[in-house]
Design a protein around this motif. Structure first.
Motif, short mmCIF file in Angstrom:
data_model
loop_
_atom_site.label_atom_id
_atom_site.label_comp_id
_atom_site.label_asym_id
_atom_site.label_seq_id
_atom_site.Cartn_x
_atom_site.Cartn_y
_atom_site.Cartn_z
N LEU A 1 75.06 77.42 -40.25
CA LEU A 1 75.71 78.67 -40.67
C LEU A 1 76.65 79.15 -39.56
O LEU A 1 76.47 78.83 -38.39
N TRP A 2 77.63 79.94 -39.95
CA TRP A 2 78.53 80.51 -38.96
C TRP A 2 77.80 81.49 -38.05
O TRP A 2 76.93 82.24 -38.50
N HIS A 3 78.15 81.48 -36.78
CA HIS A 3 77.69 82.51 -35.85
C HIS A 3 78.17 83.86 -36.39
O HIS A 3 79.33 83.99 -36.79
N PRO A 4 77.31 84.88 -36.41
CA PRO A 4 77.69 86.14 -37.06
C PRO A 4 78.87 86.84 -36.39
O PRO A 4 79.52 87.68 -37.03
N ASN A 5 79.18 86.52 -35.13
CA ASN A 5 80.27 87.19 -34.44
C ASN A 5 81.57 86.40 -34.44
O ASN A 5 82.51 86.75 -33.73
N GLU B 1 67.99 88.70 -39.41
CA GLU B 1 69.00 89.69 -39.79
C GLU B 1 70.42 89.19 -39.50
O GLU B 1 71.38 89.73 -40.03
N ALA B 2 70.55 88.19 -38.63
CA ALA B 2 71.88 87.69 -38.26
C ALA B 2 72.64 87.18 -39.49
O ALA B 2 73.85 87.38 -39.60
N GLN B 3 71.93 86.54 -40.39
CA GLN B 3 72.52 86.07 -41.66
C GLN B 3 71.51 86.33 -42.77
O GLN B 3 70.99 85.42 -43.41
N PRO C 1 77.22 70.36 -30.63
CA PRO C 1 78.65 70.23 -30.33
C PRO C 1 79.38 71.54 -30.08
O PRO C 1 80.45 71.54 -29.48
N THR C 2 78.86 72.69 -30.55
CA THR C 2 79.64 73.93 -30.48
C THR C 2 78.74 75.15 -30.50
O THR C 2 77.57 75.08 -30.94
N ASN C 3 79.30 76.28 -30.05
CA ASN C 3 78.55 77.55 -30.10
C ASN C 3 79.01 78.44 -31.25
O ASN C 3 78.57 79.59 -31.35
N VAL C 4 79.88 77.94 -32.15
CA VAL C 4 80.38 78.79 -33.25
C VAL C 4 79.42 78.78 -34.44
O VAL C 4 79.66 79.47 -35.42
N ARG C 5 78.35 78.03 -34.36
CA ARG C 5 77.42 77.95 -35.48
C ARG C 5 76.01 78.36 -35.08
O ARG C 5 75.65 78.35 -33.90
N SER D 1 78.84 86.26 -28.23
CA SER D 1 77.48 86.61 -27.81
C SER D 1 76.59 85.38 -27.88
O SER D 1 76.74 84.52 -28.74
N THR D 2 75.65 85.31 -26.97
CA THR D 2 74.86 84.09 -26.85
C THR D 2 73.38 84.40 -26.75
O THR D 2 72.98 85.37 -26.11
#
Length: 349
Positions: free
Chosen positions: A328-332, A160-162, A266-270, A152-153
């Motif tokens: 932080l990590w992406h919640p998904n 609330e995400a974290q 650099p990434t979308n995972v965070r 999700s983007t």
């Protein structure tokens, strides 16, 4: 059968001779050959385009990061708001090296052999097709190193995400502000230098300094010793990315008159989290074209793989804008995926 360009020309010529003789079956043959010829030209054109990738930003065609580095050559000019140092220890600056995708896939296979392929669908898909994903992303979101598909983007995320980590950071605001003050004397009479643990970042206007506790997944011992309570707070966060190259934690300082060039993370995972420590007026963050303002003592969460910029248009009397920045990590991103990504992107791997 010869499928080269010359071979196809000969076949087309033969078909045309047959047409003159009014051979009905030859008409179908010629039609098929013409379609094959068009397909051949299309394929050759695509391969040539793929060999020289470009990206669109703000409606302007610009070279990719890799070609800019090659053309510049000196390693000192800014690209995407940063000065690439070409240091072998810097993952961001060496991420465009040849064979990176092959190394990532090797790391994933090694992880699966040691542990499991269970839950690795998206990670496997992302690593396998990484070149295609990075090349085909729209200009508003274009991570430079790794894109995890089917995630999700959004430019910004709610607290609330974290929630746990956001509330912990906001409760720790007085402690973090005090430790920042301890390592940063008054901006006007302090020379921030590498020997003091500060890093200067490239900007077209003004000054942007960072004091890293964790830089690309590696703790900075000298700085952590000077901010022991801040370092302990990082250890209490449940979703802090502390074990791979996408994780950072630092004090980030923008002096008045500073503009950070639009760039991609650099990434979308965070998710990048900014806790406001000192927030004068006339400061703004713009992510994916959406402006937001920081608030003192509050966290602002955003996806820095979107095109983003920040600026401080205040006067010298306003003082610097200061945030505590944590990745932080992406919640998904699932727990199994986080473990695999920690392994694949271990610093130095």
């Amino acid at each position: 059968m010869d499928w080269s360009l010359d071979g196809l020309r000969d076949l087309v010529a033969g078909g045309m001779h047959a047409v003159r003789d009014c051979d009905a079956s030859a008409l179908a043959t010629v039609s098929c050959l013409l379609l094959l010829f068009v397909w051949y030209c299309y394929r050759v054109g695509r391969e040539q385009a793929a060999s020289s990738p470009r990206s669109y930003r703000a409606g302007v065609l610009v070279p990719s990061s890799a070609s800019l580095l090659a053309e510049r050559g000196d390693g000192e000019g800014p690209q995407n708001g940063y000065a690439y140092c070409h240091s072998p220890e810097c993952f961001r600056c060496t991420a465009h090296s040849e064979g990176r995708n092959q190394r990532l896939y090797h790391n994933l296979q090694e992880y699966a052999k040691r542990y499991t392929w269970a839950g690795m669908g998206r990670v496997h898909k992302g690593v396998r097709d990484q070149g295609r994903y990075l090349a085909s992303r729209p200009s508003i979101q274009k991570p430079e190193v790794f894109f995890l598909p089917d995630l999700s983007t959004s430019p910004y995320f709610s607290r609330e995400a974290q929630k746990h980590d956001v509330e912990l950071l906001e409760r720790s605001w007085p402690v973090l502000l005090a430790e920042f003050e301890a390592v940063h004397q008054t901006f006007s009479n302090c020379s921030l230098s590498p020997s003091q643990g500060w890093k200067a970042n490239s900007t077209p206007h003004g000054e942007w300094h960072t004091f890293y506790l964790v830089n690309q997944g590696v703790s900075v011992p000298q700085n952590c010793r000077r901010c022991p309570r801040a370092y302990r707070i990082l250890g209490s966060l449940r979703t802090f990315i502390g074990n791979n190259v996408f994780g950072n934690a630092c004090f980030s300082v923008l002096s008045p008159g500073t503009l950070i060039t639009e760039h991609y993370g650099p990434t979308n995972v965070r998710i990048r989290c900014h806790l406001g420590l000192k927030i004068p007026s006339s400061c703004e963050l713009v992510v994916g074209g959406e402006p937001q303002c920081w608030a003192q003592g509050s966290c602002l969460l955003f996806d820095d793989s979107f095109l983003h910029t920040a600026f401080h248009e205040g006067s010298a009397e306003d003082g610097p804008r200061v945030v505590f920045m944590v990745d932080l990590w992406h919640p998904n991103v699932a727990a199994a995926e986080r473990q695999a990504l920690d392994y694949i992107f271990t610093p130095g791997r």
